[in-house]
Scaffold this active site. Structure first.
Site, PDB file in Angstrom:
ATOM      1  N   ASP A 193       0.831  -1.196   0.000  1.00 36.86           N
ATOM      2  CA  ASP A 193       0.000   0.000   0.000  1.00 36.86           C
ATOM      3  C   ASP A 193       0.875   1.260   0.000  1.00 36.86           C
ATOM      4  O   ASP A 193       1.939   1.286   0.616  1.00 36.86           O
ATOM      5  CB  ASP A 193      -0.886  -0.015   1.249  1.00 36.86           C
ATOM      6  CG  ASP A 193      -1.752   1.212   1.375  1.00 36.86           C
ATOM      7  OD1 ASP A 193      -2.655   1.387   0.530  1.00 36.86           O
ATOM      8  OD2 ASP A 193      -1.527   2.014   2.316  1.00 36.86           O
ATOM      9  N   GLU A 218       1.551  -0.256  -5.044  1.00 36.72           N
ATOM     10  CA  GLU A 218       0.636   0.821  -5.424  1.00 36.72           C
ATOM     11  C   GLU A 218       1.433   2.121  -5.555  1.00 36.72           C
ATOM     12  O   GLU A 218       1.757   2.756  -4.559  1.00 36.72           O
ATOM     13  CB  GLU A 218      -0.468   0.992  -4.374  1.00 36.72           C
ATOM     14  CG  GLU A 218      -1.439   2.103  -4.712  1.00 36.72           C
ATOM     15  CD  GLU A 218      -2.221   2.625  -3.509  1.00 36.72           C
ATOM     16  OE1 GLU A 218      -3.337   3.129  -3.713  1.00 36.72           O
ATOM     17  OE2 GLU A 218      -1.709   2.545  -2.364  1.00 36.72           O
TER      18      GLU A 218
END
EC number: 3.2.1.1
Length: 413
Positions: A193, A218
């Site tokens: 993330d 990400e």
């Protein structure tokens, strides 16, 4: 064109962290949305595992497993506590066992850019972690977010203490936790993330130490826009993602936000966008397809957050594109399970065609048409597909219609 070298792809003596990327036949399901924590989620997914496996998914990306101040899981606190808003540790481990039984890998959402403290420390901020596992002090928090650590090696995630990955004790503890998720809890894959928040060198270190079978980061920042909308040329945008992948030692893939941004404009009658100046696909997929995880929406861009949603009336055109093209396609839970049986079944059909025709992350693409209302391409010399309402079909008697739907069609030999 963006530069990369493919030494990693060509090495056959890598450890198992490279096997999945080299194989290139992944299809991922993001198995949750922004509201999933409101339901008995681990139990819900447990009942769907047979369908997930039968549909052809190789990996299911699950929400963050640890206890979190916010129920969605993205403000983690006690990393070793697996009792979350999604369900109990017992139900999670039961789900992971069932997924393993059905040969669907479980992808853990790794939120290690930031961590919510338990007690006030330096400056009166909640930057200490007393009373829970990994009881760090203020030196584990970057100086730019109220801690006594070093400056961040990436972008700040505002409002919460950002983890200082330059600290050896922090990295040692994170590696221990990742190894626990991998070897004890039962996750096989990792999704990192907010990977812009810390150096990709640390992602490389964490993957090398914990050895997930597959990893994806990400790296989301804005595409290039002008006064009239999205720029045709997104090379600098995709190069930033390419550079992040390269900095991980090429052992992580990344979400292809470039392709998403272009594709969701292309389906609005701008299919000329799907061919770059070199005649290739215009996203990360066009430069480094074996590391490009393509997708239409996720829990941030779609769902109830809808920060950057794919046009809802064009979703099947989008899936017809990413499921027939190189890269590693990722299907969003909402589209697959909440938008009706027709879309579910059309996606399953496209996955089946991908498998039967052996389309993989490195398959070749020959763009035949890229006009306002028509896109057509031959992929892997095995399938041919078109998007848009322009009239077109492949020449030659070798091609047989495999499937079609609203504004898309796919043929195979």
């Amino acid at each position: 064109m963006g530069y990369y070298n493919n030494v990693f792809d060509e090495c056959n003596d890598q450890t198992d962290i490279g096997r999945v990327i080299r194989d290139g036949r992944e299809v991922i399901l993001q198995a949750y949305n922004w509201e999933s924590h409101k339901y008995d989620w681990w139990r819900n997914l447990d009942g769907k595992v047979p369908d997930i496996a039968k549909s052809g998914f190789t990996s299911a990306w699950l929400p963050p497993p640890s206890q979190s101040l916010a129920p969605e899981g993205y403000l983690p606190q006690d990393l070793y506590s697996l009792n979350s808003a999604y369900g109990s540790e017992h139900l999670l481990k039961s789900l992971l066992r069932k997924m393993k039984q059905y040969k669907v890998r479980a992808m853990a959402d790794i939120v290690i850019n930031h961590r919510v403290g338990t007690t006030r420390g330096h400056g009166g901020m909640y930057n200490r972690y007393d009373g829970i596992s990994l009881p760090w002090d203020e030196h584990a928090v970057t100086s730019c977010t109220g801690g006594l650590g070093n400056r961040s090696t990436g972008d700040n995630f505002n409002g919460v203490p950002n983890v200082d990955h330059t600290q050896h004790f922090v990295r040692k503890d994170i590696i221990g936790w990742l190894r626990w998720l991998r070897n004890t809890v039962g996750f096989q894959d990792f999704r990192f993330d907010f990977a812009r928040g810390y150096s990709a060198n640390y992602v490389k270190e964490y993957i090398g130490a914990a050895k997930p079978l597959f990893s994806v980061g990400e790296c989301w920042d804005s595409c290039n826009y002008n006064g009239h909308g999205l720029d045709y040329n997104q090379d600098s945008h995709r190069q930033r993602i390419i550079s992040w992948i390269d900095a991980t030692g090429q052992i992580s893939a990344a979400f292809d936000f470039t392709t998403k941004g272009i594709l969701q404009e292309a389906v609005k009658g701008q299919y000329w966008r799907l061919c770059d100046a070199q005649g290739k696909p215009p996203g990360v997929m066009g430069w480094w397809p074996s590391r490009a995880v393509t997708f239409l929406d996720n829990h941030d861009t779609g769902s109830t957050q809808a920060h950057w949603p794919f046009p809802s009336h064009h979703v099947m055109e989008g899936y017809a594109y990413i499921l027939t093209h190189p890269g590693i396609p990722c299907v969003f839970y909402d589209h697959f399970y909440d938008w009706g049986s027709s879309i579910h079944d059309q996606i399953v059909k496209l996955i089946d065609i991908r498998r039967r025709q052996d389309i993989h992350s490195r398959s070749t693409v020959r763009v035949l048409k890229a006009e306002s209302n028509l896109y057509a391409a031959i992929v892997g010399e095995k399938i041919c597909m078109k998007l848009g309402d322009g009239s077109w079909c492949p020449s030659g008697r070798d091609w047989t219609l495999a499937t079609s739907g609203h504004r898309y069609a796919v043929w195979h030999k």
